[in-house]
Scaffold this motif. Structure first.
Motif, PDB file in Angstrom:
ATOM      1  N   THR A 205       0.839  -1.191   0.000  1.00  0.00           N
ATOM      2  CA  THR A 205       0.000   0.000   0.000  1.00  0.00           C
ATOM      3  C   THR A 205       0.880   1.249   0.000  1.00  0.00           C
ATOM      4  O   THR A 205       2.046   1.208   0.392  1.00  0.00           O
ATOM      5  CB  THR A 205      -0.904   0.049   1.246  1.00  0.00           C
ATOM      6  OG1 THR A 205      -0.073   0.118   2.411  1.00  0.00           O
ATOM      7  CG2 THR A 205      -1.795  -1.185   1.318  1.00  0.00           C
ATOM      8  N   VAL A 206       0.300   2.377  -0.427  1.00  0.00           N
ATOM      9  CA  VAL A 206       0.955   3.667  -0.230  1.00  0.00           C
ATOM     10  C   VAL A 206       0.864   3.969   1.258  1.00  0.00           C
ATOM     11  O   VAL A 206      -0.232   3.953   1.832  1.00  0.00           O
ATOM     12  CB  VAL A 206       0.271   4.781  -1.048  1.00  0.00           C
ATOM     13  CG1 VAL A 206       0.990   6.108  -0.830  1.00  0.00           C
ATOM     14  CG2 VAL A 206       0.244   4.423  -2.527  1.00  0.00           C
ATOM     15  N   ASP A 207       1.962   4.253   1.896  1.00  0.00           N
ATOM     16  CA  ASP A 207       1.985   4.302   3.357  1.00  0.00           C
ATOM     17  C   ASP A 207       1.234   5.508   3.909  1.00  0.00           C
ATOM     18  O   ASP A 207       0.422   5.374   4.811  1.00  0.00           O
ATOM     19  CB  ASP A 207       3.427   4.324   3.848  1.00  0.00           C
ATOM     20  CG  ASP A 207       3.530   4.221   5.352  1.00  0.00           C
ATOM     21  OD1 ASP A 207       2.871   3.331   5.928  1.00  0.00           O
ATOM     22  OD2 ASP A 207       4.240   5.044   5.956  1.00  0.00           O
ATOM     23  N   ASN A 208       1.491   6.694   3.369  1.00  0.00           N
ATOM     24  CA  ASN A 208       0.929   7.918   3.922  1.00  0.00           C
ATOM     25  C   ASN A 208      -0.377   8.257   3.207  1.00  0.00           C
ATOM     26  O   ASN A 208      -0.420   8.358   1.972  1.00  0.00           O
ATOM     27  CB  ASN A 208       1.937   9.065   3.761  1.00  0.00           C
ATOM     28  CG  ASN A 208       1.467  10.356   4.398  1.00  0.00           C
ATOM     29  OD1 ASN A 208       0.607  11.039   3.880  1.00  0.00           O
ATOM     30  ND2 ASN A 208       2.056  10.689   5.541  1.00  0.00           N
ATOM     31  N   ALA A 209      -1.455   8.452   3.980  1.00  0.00           N
ATOM     32  CA  ALA A 209      -2.773   8.672   3.387  1.00  0.00           C
ATOM     33  C   ALA A 209      -2.832   9.972   2.587  1.00  0.00           C
ATOM     34  O   ALA A 209      -3.537  10.048   1.580  1.00  0.00           O
ATOM     35  CB  ALA A 209      -3.841   8.672   4.474  1.00  0.00           C
ATOM     36  N   TYR A 210      -2.124  11.001   3.017  1.00  0.00           N
ATOM     37  CA  TYR A 210      -2.123  12.257   2.258  1.00  0.00           C
ATOM     38  C   TYR A 210      -1.340  12.094   0.959  1.00  0.00           C
ATOM     39  O   TYR A 210      -1.742  12.573  -0.103  1.00  0.00           O
ATOM     40  CB  TYR A 210      -1.516  13.382   3.100  1.00  0.00           C
ATOM     41  CG  TYR A 210      -1.572  14.734   2.418  1.00  0.00           C
ATOM     42  CD1 TYR A 210      -2.718  15.505   2.472  1.00  0.00           C
ATOM     43  CD2 TYR A 210      -0.474  15.217   1.709  1.00  0.00           C
ATOM     44  CE1 TYR A 210      -2.786  16.739   1.841  1.00  0.00           C
ATOM     45  CE2 TYR A 210      -0.528  16.439   1.063  1.00  0.00           C
ATOM     46  CZ  TYR A 210      -1.681  17.202   1.137  1.00  0.00           C
ATOM     47  OH  TYR A 210      -1.735  18.416   0.501  1.00  0.00           O
ATOM     48  N   ASP A 211      -0.241  11.387   1.039  1.00  0.00           N
ATOM     49  CA  ASP A 211       0.596  11.157  -0.139  1.00  0.00           C
ATOM     50  C   ASP A 211      -0.170  10.431  -1.236  1.00  0.00           C
ATOM     51  O   ASP A 211      -0.042  10.731  -2.426  1.00  0.00           O
ATOM     52  CB  ASP A 211       1.827  10.347   0.274  1.00  0.00           C
ATOM     53  CG  ASP A 211       2.736   9.976  -0.886  1.00  0.00           C
ATOM     54  OD1 ASP A 211       2.891  10.791  -1.822  1.00  0.00           O
ATOM     55  OD2 ASP A 211       3.304   8.869  -0.854  1.00  0.00           O
ATOM     56  N   ALA A 212      -1.037   9.489  -0.846  1.00  0.00           N
ATOM     57  CA  ALA A 212      -1.625   8.536  -1.791  1.00  0.00           C
ATOM     58  C   ALA A 212      -2.314   9.206  -2.968  1.00  0.00           C
ATOM     59  O   ALA A 212      -2.019   8.900  -4.130  1.00  0.00           O
ATOM     60  CB  ALA A 212      -2.602   7.624  -1.049  1.00  0.00           C
ATOM     61  N   ALA A 213      -3.235  10.119  -2.705  1.00  0.00           N
ATOM     62  CA  ALA A 213      -4.005  10.725  -3.788  1.00  0.00           C
ATOM     63  C   ALA A 213      -3.595  12.159  -4.088  1.00  0.00           C
ATOM     64  O   ALA A 213      -3.988  12.702  -5.114  1.00  0.00           O
ATOM     65  CB  ALA A 213      -5.496  10.691  -3.446  1.00  0.00           C
ATOM     66  N   GLN A 214      -2.799  12.775  -3.201  1.00  0.00           N
ATOM     67  CA  GLN A 214      -2.451  14.179  -3.387  1.00  0.00           C
ATOM     68  C   GLN A 214      -1.055  14.375  -3.990  1.00  0.00           C
ATOM     69  O   GLN A 214      -0.861  15.231  -4.848  1.00  0.00           O
ATOM     70  CB  GLN A 214      -2.519  14.924  -2.040  1.00  0.00           C
ATOM     71  CG  GLN A 214      -3.801  14.694  -1.261  1.00  0.00           C
ATOM     72  CD  GLN A 214      -5.053  14.992  -2.072  1.00  0.00           C
ATOM     73  OE1 GLN A 214      -5.136  16.009  -2.753  1.00  0.00           O
ATOM     74  NE2 GLN A 214      -6.027  14.085  -2.020  1.00  0.00           N
ATOM     75  N   ILE A 215      -0.087  13.591  -3.544  1.00  0.00           N
ATOM     76  CA  ILE A 215       1.300  13.775  -3.998  1.00  0.00           C
ATOM     77  C   ILE A 215       1.672  12.719  -5.032  1.00  0.00           C
ATOM     78  O   ILE A 215       1.988  13.030  -6.186  1.00  0.00           O
ATOM     79  CB  ILE A 215       2.286  13.728  -2.818  1.00  0.00           C
ATOM     80  CG1 ILE A 215       1.871  14.722  -1.727  1.00  0.00           C
ATOM     81  CG2 ILE A 215       3.705  14.016  -3.313  1.00  0.00           C
ATOM     82  CD1 ILE A 215       1.834  16.166  -2.169  1.00  0.00           C
ATOM     83  N   LEU A 216       1.616  11.453  -4.629  1.00  0.00           N
ATOM     84  CA  LEU A 216       2.055  10.374  -5.516  1.00  0.00           C
ATOM     85  C   LEU A 216       1.227  10.319  -6.802  1.00  0.00           C
ATOM     86  O   LEU A 216       1.773  10.136  -7.899  1.00  0.00           O
ATOM     87  CB  LEU A 216       1.974   9.033  -4.787  1.00  0.00           C
ATOM     88  CG  LEU A 216       2.447   7.814  -5.589  1.00  0.00           C
ATOM     89  CD1 LEU A 216       3.932   7.917  -5.895  1.00  0.00           C
ATOM     90  CD2 LEU A 216       2.151   6.520  -4.834  1.00  0.00           C
TER      91      LEU A 216
END
Length: 491
Positions: A205-216
């Motif tokens: 999984t993408v570890d950080n919830a903010y990173d998942a849909a906003q950054i990555l």
């Protein structure tokens, strides 16, 4: 599983579209949430049956296949009632669409890796065939030194192998599931993100919830654009090298005529225009424009904006790269090399002149710059008098050597230490290539070693693609089996 082909995507293999992956996410949610107590077992089979009917209807020819959560969900409500929205526990369009797009780009990257593997395979095959073919190589737009054409091709193989490495690294960063992160900071629902990732074929999984849909999700299209741009640079550079020869009256490399490789000018009957080369170069330029466009669109926007996240634009970048590589493979298979003409061109010019300076330094300890000046003066004299290397008078070489030592080292009556046979051997392109001693050079032993290494790399590239596809297909098959059991529980 429904397989369709969309404009802008690779046309060589069926693809899984947005609708397909929204369906898989819903199937996985139904199975996981039922088994983990987040969805009532009494109503779960009815919701699953409604979902199944939606998927079957969309598989019919000409049926609508919504690509957004907000257009998919009404179909589910119509089929299973409003209770079907219980599947939406802890979910959002943000994490669902981020997952859909990652899964789709992941599939397309595997197709791109296959196309790149085919190009590398063709290059390696041709390198083996032309290991002993001696041709001119060029720097700064002019003939520089003799080389094995096979060695030249292996140089390009090395560049494309780095492209494969970049692709694999980008794939690993993309191949993580955003599902379960909701919008920015997760959800109060205790979702099993790891199990969801497994069902969708993601290894993590993408570890950080903010990173998942906003950054990555915004970063990956930019990285993939950079990866395909590197491939396009390599393709364009190779084609321009061929075009340098193509413009000559008697080139040593041409395209085989027919099959759309060349076409006749509408006005000038002598012309055989290299249409395949021009089209492939233009496709490489389009890929670069699309790839750089990902960066331009992402530049100076805040996290969470959707500018670069759209499926169609990102698929067009990868699909364009696949078509470019397919065209380039056609170019490689259509090349016709004339070894005799290549050797003639080498002997028309002085591409072997550096070897004279090298021999004088290596065998007779003459400072390289002095030997270089001597060889340069020979070339100047030869061009002034229209003399080929094979015809250069040995007596003139002796005279120039004496004058060079007088000027460069204040040494009178210097005698050229090379016999006439040694002097001429130093100007023989074939002998020069075979006598190279550098690791990674074109000499037969090194060519054998590098060809074997290239074959191993090809096998590794093929295995990587095969394993990636098998992992995803296996995960989806397991999801289908578990979803079928949930359906049967309601019968």
């Amino acid at each position: 599983m429904s397989a369709i082909t969309l404009p802008g995507l690779s046309q060589t293999a069926p693809v899984r579209d947005d609708f397909f992956w929204l369906g898989e996410i819903n199937k996985a949610s139904a199975v996981i949430n039922t088994e983990e107590g987040l969805l009532d077992r009494a109503i779960a089979p009815r919701i699953a049956a409604g979902l199944q009917s939606v998927l079957r209807a969309a598989a019919q020819p000409g049926a609508a296949r919504p690509n957004l959560v907000i257009t998919f969900e009404p179909l589910l409500i119509q089929a299973a009632g409003v209770e079907a929205t219980l599947l939406h526990a802890g979910r959002s369009s943000q994490d669902m669409l981020a997952t859909v797009r990652a899964a789709m780009m992941r599939d397309e990257l595997l197709g791109l890796a296959s196309a790149l593997r085919r190009v590398n395979g063709t290059l390696v095959r041709l390198a083996g065939q032309h290991a002993g073919t001696i041709v001119p190589n060029y720097t700064n737009g002019v003939a520089a030194q003799p080389n094995s054409y096979g060695h030249y091709l292996l140089g390009h193989v090395a560049g494309f192998a780095r492209d494969a490495e970049r692709l694999h690294q980008a794939f690993a960063r993309l191949d993580r599931s955003p599902m379960g992160t909701t919008v920015l900071n997760g959800t109060s629902w205790p979702l099993n993100r790891e199990r969801m990732a497994h069902y969708l074929g993601f290894p993590a999984t993408v570890d950080n919830a903010y990173d998942a849909a906003q950054i990555l999700a915004a970063e990956m299209p930019v990285e993939i654009g950079a990866v395909v741009n590197s491939m396009a640079v390599h393709v364009g550079g190779f084609i321009e090298d061929v075009m340098t020869q193509y413009a000559q009256p008697r080139p040593w490399i041409l395209l085989r005529e027919g099959n759309g490789n060349t076409y006749v000018s509408s006005a000038m009957p002598q012309k055989r225009n290299p249409g395949l080369l021009n089209d492939t170069r233009a496709q490489a330029s389009r890929v670069i424009a699309l790839g750089v466009g990902r960066l331009i669109m992402q530049h100076n926007i805040t996290p969470g904006m959707s500018d670069t996240k759209g499926t169609r634009d990102n698929m067009a970048v990868i699909g364009g790269a696949v078509r470019m590589l397919e065209a380039f493979d056609r170019v490689l298979n259509a090349l016709v090399i004339n070894p005799e003409r290549a050797l003639e061109e080498l002997n028309l010019d002085w591409t072997a002149s550096q070897e004279v300076a090298d021999v004088l330094m290596r065998e007779h300890r003459l400072p390289f710059r002095v030997g270089h000046h001597f060889a340069s003066e020979i070339v100047t004299y030869a061009r002034d008098h229209d003399i080929r290397p094979s015809d250069f008078p040995y007596a003139e070489a002796q005279r120039i050597y004496t004058e060079t030592l007088r000027h460069e080292m204040q040494q009178e009556n210097g005698v050229l230490p090379l016999s006439e046979a040694e002097f001429r051997a130093a100007l023989d392109p074939v002998a020069i290539v075979r006598a190279r001693a550098t690791a990674g050079g074109p000499q037969p032993a090194e060519m054998t070693r590098m060809l074997a290494a290239a074959e191993r790399e090809l096998a590794a590239q093929e295995g990587w693609v095969r394993e990636g596809r098998a992992r995803i297909d296996g995960a989806l098959a397991a999801l289908d089996a578990d979803f079928q059991r949930l359906l049967e529980a309601g019968r």
